[in-house]
Scaffold this motif. Structure first.
Motif, short mmCIF file in Angstrom:
data_model
loop_
_atom_site.label_atom_id
_atom_site.label_comp_id
_atom_site.label_asym_id
_atom_site.label_seq_id
_atom_site.Cartn_x
_atom_site.Cartn_y
_atom_site.Cartn_z
N ALA A 241 19.90 16.97 108.41
CA ALA A 241 20.42 18.43 107.96
C ALA A 241 20.96 18.83 109.20
O ALA A 241 22.18 19.57 109.12
N LEU A 244 24.47 17.28 108.99
CA LEU A 244 25.47 17.86 107.94
C LEU A 244 25.95 19.27 108.27
O LEU A 244 27.04 19.63 108.12
N LYS A 245 25.06 19.99 109.04
CA LYS A 245 25.39 21.39 109.52
C LYS A 245 26.41 21.20 110.44
O LYS A 245 27.44 22.03 110.53
N ILE A 254 22.82 21.88 101.74
CA ILE A 254 21.85 21.06 102.60
C ILE A 254 20.53 21.28 102.27
O ILE A 254 19.66 20.45 102.08
N SER A 258 18.13 18.40 100.57
CA SER A 258 17.13 17.70 101.66
C SER A 258 15.49 18.39 101.73
O SER A 258 14.80 17.63 102.02
N ILE A 265 17.07 25.29 108.29
CA ILE A 265 18.23 25.04 108.52
C ILE A 265 19.14 25.99 109.63
O ILE A 265 19.84 25.32 110.59
#
Length: 268
Positions: A241, A244-245, A254, A258, A265
Motif C-alpha cells: 500500500a 501504491l500510495k 488500495i 489490500s 492507508i
C-alpha cells in the motif's frame, strides 16, 4: 467428564494421541472414512509413534497419523485447522514419499500398495469447489482412472450441511460433529460407539497433568505461529500500500485490493 476441561479433537496433538492409543476408535474412524465394514479391518499398524514433547514447536506443521492397514494399504490422516499455503503440493509430496518408500531393494511393482491421504480441514480447501467429503483420484479428462495407488481425500468441517444422505448413513457426519465439538456435552450426544471410544481416551489424556500441559503448550505455539503469520501478512500489505500510495493510486482502490482500511492507508 464434566470435571475435565474440554479440548477439541481439532487439536492435532490430541488427535494423534487419541487414535494412536485407542485401536477401536481408530478402526471406527477408518471404517467410516474408507466406507468399509469395521470387521474387515484386521490390523492397524501406526507407523509414526512419537515423543510428544518433540511436537510442541509449531514449525512442525502437521502431526499426521500414518497407518498401515491390513498390510495392503497406507493411510495418512491429518488434522489441519490452519490454512496452509500450497497444501495440495504438500500432500502430493508426502503421499509420493510413502509410495517411494515402498520401492526398496528388489521391489516388485506388482506389490505396490495404495496410499490414501485424508485431510480433515476446518476450512475450505477449494473455495470454488465446496464439498463436505470428497475423494480425489488420478483420472483423465474423461474420468478414466489412471491409477488408484495415489488418492487424496478431504473432509471439510465447515461444509457439514452439504453432506448427502448416503454420507450421513455412512457415519461421516457423526465423526465431523465429533471433530467440531467444543464441549463434552456435544461429544456425548453422538451415539457412534467408536466416537465414544475416542471420547474415553480423550478424557484419560486430558486428566493427565503432564500430557495436558503438552497439549496446552502445543495450542500456545500454534497461536503464536498464527499471530506471527498474520503480522507478516499485515506488514506485506502495508508495504504494498505504501508503494501504491507513493505512485498516486487512489486510496479507495488500495483499500479494496489490500483489505486495509482508509485510516490505515492515510497513516502511511
Amino acid at each position: 467428564m464434566a470435571d475435565t476441561e474440554f479440548v477439541s479433537l481439532r487439536n492435532d496433538l490430541l488427535f494423534h494421541m487419541v487414535f494412536t492409543r485407542n485401536k477401536k476408535a481408530l478402526k471406527g474412524l477408518l471404517s467410516v472414512m474408507l466406507n468399509i465394514p469395521v470387521e474387515q479391518i484386521k490390523d492397524t499398524d501406526v507407523l509414526n509413534p512419537m515423543q510428544y514433547s518433540d511436537a510442541i514447536d509449531a514449525k512442525l506443521t502437521v502431526l499426521d497419523l500414518k497407518v498401515h492397514l491390513n498390510d495392503n494399504s497406507f493411510i495418512l490422516v491429518e488434522m489441519q485447522v490452519r490454512k496452509f499455503e500450497e497444501w495440495t503440493n504438500r500432500t502430493v509430496v508426502y503421499t509420493c514419499r510413502q509410495v517411494a518408500d515402498q520401492a526398496q531393494d528388489d521391489f516388485d511393482y506388482n506389490k505396490l500398495e495404495p496410499v490414501i491421504q485424508i485431510s480433515i480441514m476446518d476450512h475450505t480447501l477449494f473455495p470454488d469447489h465446496k464439498r463436505f467429503f470428497k475423494p480425489y483420484r488420478v483420472v483423465d479428462d474423461e474420468g478414466y482412472l489412471y491409477t488408484d495407488k495415489i488418492q487424496f481425500w478431504v473432509m471439510d468441517l465447515t461444509q457439514i450441511d452439504q453432506a448427502t444422505e448416503e454420507q450421513k448413513a455412512q457415519g461421516l457426519v457423526e465423526w465431523a460433529n465429533a471433530f467440531r465439538a467444543d464441549s463434552w456435552d456435544e461429544v456425548n450426544q453422538i451415539q457412534n460407539l467408536a466416537v465414544k471410544e475416542a471420547a474415553k481416551t480423550m478424557e484419560l489424556i486430558l486428566t493427565n497433568p503432564a500430557e495436558r500441559e503438552l497439549i496446552r503448550m502445543r495450542q500456545a505455539a500454534q497461536s503464536d505461529w498464527i499471530t506471527m503469520k498474520n503480522s507478516e501478512r499485515k506488514a506485506g500489505k502495508l508495504e504494498m500500500a505504501r508503494g501504491l500510495k507513493k505512485d498516486g493510486v487512489d486510496p479507495a482502490i488500495i483499500a479494496k485490493n489490500s483489505g486495509l482500511s482508509l485510516a490505515e492507508i492515510a497513516e502511511l
